[in-house]
Design a protein around this motif. Structure first.
Motif, PDB file in Angstrom:
ATOM      1  N   ALA A  21      35.446  40.026  41.476  1.00 56.42           N
ATOM      2  CA  ALA A  21      34.171  40.456  42.738  1.00 56.42           C
ATOM      3  C   ALA A  21      33.973  42.046  42.533  1.00 56.42           C
ATOM      4  O   ALA A  21      32.951  42.448  42.437  1.00 56.42           O
ATOM      5  CB  ALA A  21      34.904  40.424  43.993  1.00 56.42           C
ATOM      6  N   LEU A  22      34.813  42.402  41.622  1.00 55.04           N
ATOM      7  CA  LEU A  22      34.531  43.803  41.168  1.00 55.04           C
ATOM      8  C   LEU A  22      33.507  44.081  40.198  1.00 55.04           C
ATOM      9  O   LEU A  22      32.015  44.767  40.492  1.00 55.04           O
ATOM     10  CB  LEU A  22      36.110  44.301  41.267  1.00 55.04           C
ATOM     11  N   THR A  23      33.504  43.142  39.275  1.00 56.26           N
ATOM     12  CA  THR A  23      32.419  42.419  38.022  1.00 56.26           C
ATOM     13  C   THR A  23      31.278  41.771  38.103  1.00 56.26           C
ATOM     14  O   THR A  23      30.297  42.229  37.535  1.00 56.26           O
ATOM     15  CB  THR A  23      33.421  42.707  36.750  1.00 56.26           C
ATOM     16  N   LYS A  24      31.860  40.657  39.380  1.00 59.38           N
ATOM     17  CA  LYS A  24      30.354  40.080  39.744  1.00 59.38           C
ATOM     18  C   LYS A  24      30.315  38.995  38.245  1.00 59.38           C
ATOM     19  O   LYS A  24      29.055  38.301  38.200  1.00 59.38           O
ATOM     20  CB  LYS A  24      28.759  40.973  39.883  1.00 59.38           C
ATOM     21  N   ARG A  25      31.605  38.877  37.630  1.00 58.49           N
ATOM     22  CA  ARG A  25      31.498  37.907  36.607  1.00 58.49           C
ATOM     23  C   ARG A  25      33.242  36.745  37.068  1.00 58.49           C
ATOM     24  O   ARG A  25      33.577  37.034  37.645  1.00 58.49           O
ATOM     25  CB  ARG A  25      32.005  38.500  35.552  1.00 58.49           C
ATOM     26  N   THR A  34      36.389  39.630  30.249  1.00 59.65           N
ATOM     27  CA  THR A  34      35.914  41.488  30.141  1.00 59.65           C
ATOM     28  C   THR A  34      35.125  41.918  30.435  1.00 59.65           C
ATOM     29  O   THR A  34      33.513  40.974  29.851  1.00 59.65           O
ATOM     30  CB  THR A  34      36.276  41.853  28.388  1.00 59.65           C
ATOM     31  N   ALA A  35      34.510  43.194  31.680  1.00 59.16           N
ATOM     32  CA  ALA A  35      33.203  42.856  31.404  1.00 59.16           C
ATOM     33  C   ALA A  35      33.487  44.347  32.229  1.00 59.16           C
ATOM     34  O   ALA A  35      33.966  45.139  32.343  1.00 59.16           O
ATOM     35  CB  ALA A  35      33.095  42.367  33.173  1.00 59.16           C
ATOM     36  N   ASP A  65      40.536  41.459  32.810  1.00 59.68           N
ATOM     37  CA  ASP A  65      41.309  40.419  33.487  1.00 59.68           C
ATOM     38  C   ASP A  65      41.881  39.309  32.181  1.00 59.68           C
ATOM     39  O   ASP A  65      42.007  38.737  31.405  1.00 59.68           O
ATOM     40  CB  ASP A  65      40.687  39.363  34.137  1.00 59.68           C
ATOM     41  N   VAL A  66      43.132  40.468  32.835  1.00 64.51           N
ATOM     42  CA  VAL A  66      44.735  40.357  31.401  1.00 64.51           C
ATOM     43  C   VAL A  66      45.363  38.354  31.937  1.00 64.51           C
ATOM     44  O   VAL A  66      45.450  38.255  33.003  1.00 64.51           O
ATOM     45  CB  VAL A  66      45.995  40.981  32.034  1.00 64.51           C
ATOM     46  N   ALA A  67      45.809  38.232  30.679  1.00 66.58           N
ATOM     47  CA  ALA A  67      46.204  36.890  31.162  1.00 66.58           C
ATOM     48  C   ALA A  67      47.408  37.032  32.023  1.00 66.58           C
ATOM     49  O   ALA A  67      48.162  38.150  32.203  1.00 66.58           O
ATOM     50  CB  ALA A  67      46.597  36.075  29.441  1.00 66.58           C
ATOM     51  N   GLN A 243      38.350  39.293  49.003  1.00 67.67           N
ATOM     52  CA  GLN A 243      37.841  38.783  49.710  1.00 67.67           C
ATOM     53  C   GLN A 243      36.664  39.583  50.492  1.00 67.67           C
ATOM     54  O   GLN A 243      35.626  38.353  50.202  1.00 67.67           O
ATOM     55  CB  GLN A 243      38.785  38.389  51.340  1.00 67.67           C
ATOM     56  N   LEU A 244      36.751  40.430  50.799  1.00 67.99           N
ATOM     57  CA  LEU A 244      35.580  41.429  51.279  1.00 67.99           C
ATOM     58  C   LEU A 244      34.599  41.383  50.295  1.00 67.99           C
ATOM     59  O   LEU A 244      32.994  41.608  50.373  1.00 67.99           O
ATOM     60  CB  LEU A 244      35.485  42.908  52.027  1.00 67.99           C
ATOM     61  N   GLU A 245      34.556  41.840  49.128  1.00 70.08           N
ATOM     62  CA  GLU A 245      34.114  42.775  48.486  1.00 70.08           C
ATOM     63  C   GLU A 245      33.363  41.340  47.512  1.00 70.08           C
ATOM     64  O   GLU A 245      32.273  41.703  47.148  1.00 70.08           O
ATOM     65  CB  GLU A 245      35.208  43.012  46.701  1.00 70.08           C
ATOM     66  N   ALA A 246      33.826  39.859  47.825  1.00 72.57           N
ATOM     67  CA  ALA A 246      33.341  38.298  47.403  1.00 72.57           C
ATOM     68  C   ALA A 246      31.952  38.556  48.780  1.00 72.57           C
ATOM     69  O   ALA A 246      30.667  38.329  47.770  1.00 72.57           O
ATOM     70  CB  ALA A 246      33.805  37.626  47.249  1.00 72.57           C
TER      71      ALA A 246
END
Length: 367
Positions: A21-25, A34-35, A65-67, A243-246
């Motif tokens: 959501a934050l990276t739109k990736r 990674t973005a 986005d760490v494992a 949820q909202l960011e998405a």
């Protein structure tokens, strides 16, 4: 300077959903986790209207986005795993995602963010202890031979182990810069700055921003507890709703801001997240504004003008002469750079000038 934040969380806390959501990736289909995302900064738009540059460039934050982290992983053979630790080595801070929303439809128990937090902190401490003990085995043998460097390293390692045994992070130990450099390859997780990311539902985010609203899920109490824990761990807190960011990611910027306003929320989750990261890492933003470009730059708080110049180019730092500095608010008040000079708002500063948030700077240099 480059800013990188690793997003970490236990299963089902919404970690990857938040990253997406934050990276739109998307993190699915084998795509990169990674973005780099631009740091929201309305000041750039204002300056662009003033000087009409060819381009506008935001500062950037790399998000990783760490494992996935599992409870008890550090105690197992192999510890937290090479992939997990490898992803953490290059990041400046860890964002620990805490579930603060109910999801009975997913078979999840009611949220217990403090329990999740303590579980993650414990995993990091146990992992660091394991690596310190392994290093001590080798270093202590060399120290017994009388090697001065090994003795100094052994002393530092023992101090770090004592802190971790007492439940304190490695960053609580004052380690001389030369010794810290020698131990850099240990990549201790508890040396890193922490951001606690409270992932709430959209409804509960609205509750937090409307004091008169009812609080059926007790989210205000949860956030208060997280803030108290953050004070103990010297961490920052960012409250977001994956949820909202998405949902916002699917809207045009103006529509997204209107929707936030309807919830009485002034900033996006990305803005709150990045603000927390800047506070935790002690960073500030200075600006440059000219015909080629208007740009935001990141530098540590306390940096002097030549160091800031070096973030643009090493030649500017090396040949630094003076800095023409105007505070952003004063420049906006004047309406133009020329008018700011006429009004005496623009100052000439030397090598000892300490940069401030919102400085609009033109560096004079000669190489």
């Amino acid at each position: 300077m480059n800013l990188s934040v690793g997003i970490v969380g236990l299963p089902s806390v919404g970690k990857s959903a938040l990253f997406s959501a934050l990276t739109k990736r998307s993190t699915g289909g084998g795509r990169s986790t990674t973005a780099t995302v631009p740091v929201p900064d309305e000041r750039l738009d204002v300056l662009a209207e003033m000087v009409h540059p060819k381009r506008v460039a935001h500062a950037g934050v790399q998000m990783v986005d760490v494992a996935g982290l599992m409870r008890g992983a550090a105690a197992k053979e192999g510890g937290l795993g090479s992939q997990f630790l490898g992803q953490l080595q290059g990041v400046n801070a860890l964002a620990l995602v805490l579930r603060c929303f109910d999801a009975p439809e997913l078979g999840l128990e009611p949220p217990k963010p403090l329990d999740d937090l303590e579980s993650m902190v414990l995993e990091f401490q146990l992992s660091d202890l394991s690596r310190i003990d392994k290093r001590l085995e080798r270093t202590s043998k060399t120290a017994k031979s009388g090697d001065a460097a090994a003795r100094r390293e052994e002393k530092t390692l023992l101090e770090l182990r004592e802190a971790l045994d007492a439940g304190r992070p490695a960053k609580s130990v004052e380690v001389p810069e030369t010794d810290a450099a020698a131990l850099k390859d240990l990549a201790l997780t508890t040396l890193k700055s922490l951001i606690f990311v409270a992932n709430v539902s959209e409804d509960d985010l609205a509750v937090l921003h409307n004091p008169d609203a009812e609080d059926p899920h007790g989210v205000r109490s949860m956030i208060a507890d997280i803030q108290q824990a953050a004070a103990t761990h010297e961490a920052e807190v960012a409250v977001v709703s994956a949820q909202l960011e998405a949902e916002l990611a699917e809207l045009e910027e103006a529509d997204a801001l209107d929707y936030l306003a309807s919830l009485n929320v002034e900033e996006t989750g990305l803005s709150r997240f990045i603000s927390a990261a800047y506070r935790e890492l002690g960073l500030l933003t200075f600006l440059t504004a000219g015909e080629p470009e208007v740009r935001a730059w990141t530098v540590r708080q306390g940096a002097k003008a030549p160091e800031a110049a070096g973030t643009i180019h090493s030649d500017i730092e090396r040949g630094f002469i003076r800095a023409e500095v105007t505070q952003y608010e004063k420049l906006v008040e004047a309406g133009s750079q020329q008018k700011a000079k006429e009004l005496g708002y623009t100052r000439l500063e030397g090598k000892e000038y300490v940069m401030r948030e919102g400085d609009v700077v033109y560096f004079r240099f000669n190489v």
